[in-house]
Design an enzyme around this catalytic site. Structure first.
Site, PDB file in Angstrom:
ATOM      1  N   HIS A 183     -11.985  35.393  38.249  1.00 42.69           N
ATOM      2  CA  HIS A 183     -11.548  36.758  37.978  1.00 42.69           C
ATOM      3  C   HIS A 183     -10.256  36.996  38.758  1.00 42.69           C
ATOM      4  O   HIS A 183     -10.240  36.816  39.978  1.00 42.69           O
ATOM      5  CB  HIS A 183     -12.661  37.715  38.433  1.00 42.69           C
ATOM      6  CG  HIS A 183     -12.430  39.126  38.032  1.00 42.69           C
ATOM      7  ND1 HIS A 183     -11.376  39.878  38.499  1.00 42.69           N
ATOM      8  CD2 HIS A 183     -13.138  39.948  37.206  1.00 42.69           C
ATOM      9  CE1 HIS A 183     -11.439  41.090  37.979  1.00 42.69           C
ATOM     10  NE2 HIS A 183     -12.515  41.151  37.172  1.00 42.69           N
ATOM     11  N   SER A 217      10.085   4.873  16.184  1.00 42.24           N
ATOM     12  CA  SER A 217       9.680   3.493  16.439  1.00 42.24           C
ATOM     13  C   SER A 217       9.129   2.867  15.164  1.00 42.24           C
ATOM     14  O   SER A 217       8.582   3.559  14.320  1.00 42.24           O
ATOM     15  CB  SER A 217       8.573   3.437  17.494  1.00 42.24           C
ATOM     16  OG  SER A 217       8.853   4.306  18.548  1.00 42.24           O
ATOM     17  N   ASP A 226       0.844  -1.207   0.000  1.00 42.91           N
ATOM     18  CA  ASP A 226       0.000   0.000   0.000  1.00 42.91           C
ATOM     19  C   ASP A 226       0.873   1.249   0.000  1.00 42.91           C
ATOM     20  O   ASP A 226       2.057   1.200   0.355  1.00 42.91           O
ATOM     21  CB  ASP A 226      -0.983   0.015   1.175  1.00 42.91           C
ATOM     22  CG  ASP A 226      -0.291   0.110   2.540  1.00 42.91           C
ATOM     23  OD1 ASP A 226       0.790  -0.485   2.711  1.00 42.91           O
ATOM     24  OD2 ASP A 226      -0.841   0.795   3.430  1.00 42.91           O
ATOM     25  N   ASP A 261      12.284  -1.134   4.297  1.00 42.76           N
ATOM     26  CA  ASP A 261      11.257  -0.088   4.277  1.00 42.76           C
ATOM     27  C   ASP A 261      11.792   1.191   4.916  1.00 42.76           C
ATOM     28  O   ASP A 261      11.039   1.968   5.469  1.00 42.76           O
ATOM     29  CB  ASP A 261      10.012  -0.593   5.039  1.00 42.76           C
ATOM     30  CG  ASP A 261       8.791   0.301   4.829  1.00 42.76           C
ATOM     31  OD1 ASP A 261       8.793   1.093   3.868  1.00 42.76           O
ATOM     32  OD2 ASP A 261       7.857   0.223   5.644  1.00 42.76           O
ATOM     33  N   ASP A 303       8.737   3.726  -0.951  1.00 42.87           N
ATOM     34  CA  ASP A 303       7.952   3.331   0.231  1.00 42.87           C
ATOM     35  C   ASP A 303       6.641   2.710  -0.216  1.00 42.87           C
ATOM     36  O   ASP A 303       5.651   3.398  -0.321  1.00 42.87           O
ATOM     37  CB  ASP A 303       7.727   4.573   1.106  1.00 42.87           C
ATOM     38  CG  ASP A 303       6.929   4.274   2.353  1.00 42.87           C
ATOM     39  OD1 ASP A 303       6.838   3.098   2.735  1.00 42.87           O
ATOM     40  OD2 ASP A 303       6.384   5.225   2.938  1.00 42.87           O
ATOM     41  N   THR A 309      -8.521  38.989  32.099  1.00 45.07           N
ATOM     42  CA  THR A 309      -7.935  38.819  33.432  1.00 45.07           C
ATOM     43  C   THR A 309      -8.569  37.627  34.120  1.00 45.07           C
ATOM     44  O   THR A 309      -9.574  37.745  34.804  1.00 45.07           O
ATOM     45  CB  THR A 309      -8.163  40.090  34.267  1.00 45.07           C
ATOM     46  OG1 THR A 309      -9.536  40.464  34.122  1.00 45.07           O
ATOM     47  CG2 THR A 309      -7.270  41.226  33.793  1.00 45.07           C
ATOM     48  N   GLU A 321       0.106  -0.820   5.942  1.00 45.78           N
ATOM     49  CA  GLU A 321       1.188  -0.195   6.707  1.00 45.78           C
ATOM     50  C   GLU A 321       0.964   1.302   6.841  1.00 45.78           C
ATOM     51  O   GLU A 321       1.223   1.883   7.890  1.00 45.78           O
ATOM     52  CB  GLU A 321       2.537  -0.469   6.032  1.00 45.78           C
ATOM     53  CG  GLU A 321       3.735  -0.260   6.956  1.00 45.78           C
ATOM     54  CD  GLU A 321       4.219   1.181   7.025  1.00 45.78           C
ATOM     55  OE1 GLU A 321       4.969   1.500   7.956  1.00 45.78           O
ATOM     56  OE2 GLU A 321       3.852   2.009   6.156  1.00 45.78           O
TER      57      GLU A 321
HETATM   58 ZN   LIG Z   1       6.834   2.049   4.310  1.00 47.60          ZN
END
Ligand SMILES: [Zn+2]
Length: 460
Positions: A213, A399, A88, A180, A119, A315, A153
């Protein structure tokens, strides 16, 4: 082996034409209107697997997009490699920023431009052609190979964990090869052997039941925004060290070999600073920028919200203050243990004048393979033969959750060998794959199966 290499070198043009056909299928996993193309792309991948001689090829439906699988297990006694990739691709907008149409792959200056070129279809295809070269010339592979190419993915691989859990036995392997990722720099083929993990939290402080306030109540109650700022400044000291007690207990120190490897990399700190537009770089004392981003943990505030932020002035003493914070973790830190340490510390440093709520968002384990792992070493030798130069060893600051899944579900180490480039525009207009990298990658993959087939030494 020589036959397979000759085969690759004499079939370069055909490989390119086939890759162009693969890239012409608009397999955008996030777009419902491409559902049919996703199926078509899965079938195309499966047909390739059958053509090159893989067995038990199947397009398996999931609750999302199908997973394509094929295997060749004719090398009893040799290690089994699981090649993982995805067919994909990301959406193409903004479409008018593409120089050539995203699904009509076009070569310019030695680069192949198309969505999915780097990719990840180009890298999946690289493995398909390396398998083909062995099978068509020798009728066999030097190691057992399983290929699992998924279609989700780019949308979070929602159904892949379930698939892996259900197919654990079929997917059993000694090593997972994932192609990848980009290489460190142009002309610097790399092996990534480590990734950081994550622990993410939301902190909510409440001072009063509603905004007040500041004229009438200022001085009578604490200001939650200020209390939150005080909590956050307790997290790090001036030298960039995180102050949570016990935080560094399980951090695996960098080895001398690793520090030497990173020093050899072509990394220009001045250029890096300039590109970021930062007046100065900042990080933990005693470590280089690459060491800080790859092999040291961090604490970051990802967002802050409190009080009046519109135009003009109001305020007000805000009733609440909120921060999103996260820590990048390194081996062998455990996200659950870090979460407990963090929560205890936040409780300790938060003043009693506010109510505190800490919410765990998500977490992920850090990962690394030892540099002397036999499969890492085999990949290094394969790159040397395929690209004609020594590979460099890198880690990533981010990650890749699938790597932990493979470790946990299949108990197999991963080797991250990618042939993309840092400027490949993988999720942007004008994505490209450098053709020298592609051909070098096909050769390297062919050598890799050979090296893994013959490898010995520590496997874990
Ligand atoms: Zn990829």
């Amino acid at each position: 082996m020589n036959n397979a290499i000759d085969y690759i070198n004499t079939n370069r043009d055909r490989f390119l034409d086939e890759l162009k056909a693969y890239l012409a299928i608009p397999s955008v996993s996030s777009a419902p209107e491409h559902r049919h193309d996703m199926q078509r792309c899965a079938e195309w991948t499966a047909a390739q697997m059958r053509d090159i001689g893989l067995h038990d090829v199947a397009v398996s439906q999931t609750a999302g997009h199908p997973v394509v699988y094929g295997e060749w297990l004719g090398a009893p006694g040799a290690p089994t490699i699981l090649v993982y990739g995805h067919y994909d691709v990301q959406p193409v907008d903004p479409i008018d920023l593409w120089t050539s149409p995203p699904f009509e792959a076009t070569v310019r200056d030695g680069d192949l431009y198309a969505r999915g070129a780097a990719d990840d279809k180009g890298q999946v295809f690289m493995h398909l052609k390396a398998v083909e070269a062995h099978m068509k010339t020798n009728g066999r592979l030097p190691a057992n190979i399983k290929m699992m190419i998924e279609g989700e993915e780019e949308v979070g691989s929602d159904h892949l964990d379930g698939f892996i859990r259900a197919e654990k036995e079929r997917l059993a392997c000694d090593v997972v090869v994932i192609s990848d990722t980009p290489m460190f720099a142009r002309g610097v083929p790399s092996i990534c052997y480590g990734l950081r993990g994550l622990a993410y939290f939301q902190i909510d402080l409440r001072g009063t039941k509603s905004d007040l306030h500041s004229g009438s109540f200022g001085g009578a109650v604490v200001n939650p925004a200020l209390a939150l700022a005080q909590v956050l400044t307790q997290m790090k000291d001036r030298s960039g060290r995180i102050r949570i007690p016990g935080f560094y207990d399980d951090v695996r120190p960098l080895t001398e070999q690793e520090r030497e490897e990173y020093k050899r990399l072509p990394f220009d700190e001045k250029q890096y600073r300039k590109e970021l537009g930062a007046p100065r770089l900042f990080g933990e004392t005693g470590y280089t920028t690459l060491e800080r981003t790859w092999a040291r943990p961090t604490f970051d505030v990802n967002g802050l919200l409190s009080g009046f932020t519109g135009e003009g002035s109001k305020t007000v003493i805000p009733a609440t203050a909120m921060a999103k914070v996260s820590m990048r973790l390194v081996p062998n830190q455990d996200p659950d243990k870090i979460a407990a340490l963090f929560e205890a510390y936040v409780r300790k440093v938060t003043p009693k004048t506010v109510e505190l709520k800490v919410t765990r968002m998500h977490g992920g384990k850090p990962w690394m393979t030892d540099l002397d792992n036999r499969f890492i070493q085999a990949t290094g030798r394969a790159i040397e033969q395929g690209f004609g130069k020594r590979a460099v060893f890198t880690r990533e600051g981010g990650s890749i959750p699938i790597v932990s899944t493979f470790q946990e579900q299949l108990n197999a180490p991963s080797v991250l060998f990618g042939i993309g480039l840092p400027d490949e525009n993988s999720h942007a207009p004008n994505e490209f794959l450098n053709l020298d990298n592609f051909y070098g990658g096909v050769l390297t993959s062919a050598f890799l199966y050979n090296e893994i087939g013959a490898s010995t030494g520590p496997a874990a």
